[in-house]
Design a protein around this motif. Structure first.
Motif, PDB file in Angstrom:
ATOM      1  N   ASN A  35      68.752  87.667 108.744  1.00 51.32           N
ATOM      2  CA  ASN A  35      67.472  86.963 108.878  1.00 51.32           C
ATOM      3  C   ASN A  35      67.128  86.182 107.624  1.00 51.32           C
ATOM      4  O   ASN A  35      66.669  85.043 107.698  1.00 51.32           O
ATOM      5  CB  ASN A  35      66.345  87.955 109.189  1.00 51.32           C
TER       6      ASN A  35
ATOM      7  N   SER B 140      60.144  75.905 115.137  1.00 51.40           N
ATOM      8  CA  SER B 140      61.041  77.043 115.376  1.00 51.40           C
ATOM      9  C   SER B 140      61.004  78.039 114.223  1.00 51.40           C
ATOM     10  O   SER B 140      60.978  79.254 114.450  1.00 51.40           O
ATOM     11  CB  SER B 140      62.478  76.558 115.585  1.00 51.40           C
TER      12      SER B 140
ATOM     13  N   TYR C 197      59.738  81.822 114.545  1.00 57.25           N
ATOM     14  CA  TYR C 197      60.646  82.899 114.154  1.00 57.25           C
ATOM     15  C   TYR C 197      60.016  83.793 113.086  1.00 57.25           C
ATOM     16  O   TYR C 197      60.130  85.021 113.134  1.00 57.25           O
ATOM     17  CB  TYR C 197      61.950  82.277 113.646  1.00 57.25           C
ATOM     18  N   THR C 198      59.324  83.196 112.138  1.00 56.46           N
ATOM     19  CA  THR C 198      58.695  83.964 111.071  1.00 56.46           C
ATOM     20  C   THR C 198      57.548  84.815 111.603  1.00 56.46           C
ATOM     21  O   THR C 198      57.424  85.992 111.245  1.00 56.46           O
ATOM     22  CB  THR C 198      58.180  83.007 109.981  1.00 56.46           C
TER      23      THR C 198
ATOM     24  N   TYR D  76      57.226  85.821 114.662  1.00 59.09           N
ATOM     25  CA  TYR D  76      57.860  86.851 115.490  1.00 59.09           C
ATOM     26  C   TYR D  76      58.345  88.013 114.631  1.00 59.09           C
ATOM     27  O   TYR D  76      58.134  89.188 114.978  1.00 59.09           O
ATOM     28  CB  TYR D  76      59.020  86.249 116.283  1.00 59.09           C
ATOM     29  N   ASN D  77      58.994  87.719 113.516  1.00 59.69           N
ATOM     30  CA  ASN D  77      59.481  88.782 112.634  1.00 59.69           C
ATOM     31  C   ASN D  77      58.326  89.587 112.046  1.00 59.69           C
ATOM     32  O   ASN D  77      58.421  90.809 111.885  1.00 59.69           O
ATOM     33  CB  ASN D  77      60.347  88.212 111.508  1.00 59.69           C
TER      34      ASN D  77
END
Length: 179
Positions: free
Chosen positions: A112, A149, A153-154, A156-157
């Motif tokens: 990641n 995106s 993604y960030t 989501y993490n």
């Protein structure tokens, strides 16, 4: 040697200011959201998340917040990506590993961190291309999609890390109930 260390810290000045500002803003929002606690209100879930947190859960939440704000500052404020940014992202990996000591999460966190750095690097190269070489609407569209995106993604993490803390707390609570 000392000059290079000072220069590395100066590269993070906007990140540090944004981190402090967003942390204060989030604290004020959370304070207002939990100011009047009631079992019939929806704020009980938010209140319960922070209630009784252990030190390692607080640190885990802090590391997740720091990584999210760091990536947001890189995406929003731009800047030239260099090796210092990769080192910072990679330093968060062993810190998180030391907190929960789950060897299964280590390769995922490493991948990641590297993927986030590469996405930020590509975004930086695209911004520089648009500024210095030639403005192209297709490249701008790809940059916007890449930025969205990375933001997705960030976030989501970050949410996944908060769910991990919640699952760890409920697993510990279930052990206490069984005993």
């Amino acid at each position: 040697m000392l000059d290079s260390i000072i220069n590395a810290f100066l590269e993070f000045k906007w990140f540090m200011l944004l981190n402090v500002g967003l942390t204060i803003a989030a604290g004020v929002i959370l304070w207002f959201a939990t100011e009047q606690f009631g079992y019939q209100r929806k704020n009980r879930y938010l209140f319960a998340f922070f209630m009784g947190m252990k030190n390692r859960e607080i640190l885990w939440t802090g590391f997740a917040w720091t990584q999210m704000v760091f990536v947001l500052s890189c995406v929003i404020l731009g800047g030239e990506m260099n090796l210092v940014y990769l080192v910072f992202l990679l330093l968060l990996v062993p810190a998180r590993f030391l907190l929960y000591q789950d060897i299964r999460r280590l390769p995922v966190d490493l991948v990641n961190a590297v993927l986030l750095y590469l996405a930020l690097l590509v975004g930086s190269v695209m911004r520089d291309y648009l500024k210095t070489i030639r403005f192209d609407s297709l490249i701008l569209l790809v940059l916007i999609l890449l930025t969205l995106s990375v933001l997705h993604y960030t976030i989501y993490n970050f949410v996944k890390d908060m769910l991990f803390v919640t699952e760890e707390r409920s697993r510990i609570h279930e052990k206490r109930v069984e005993e």
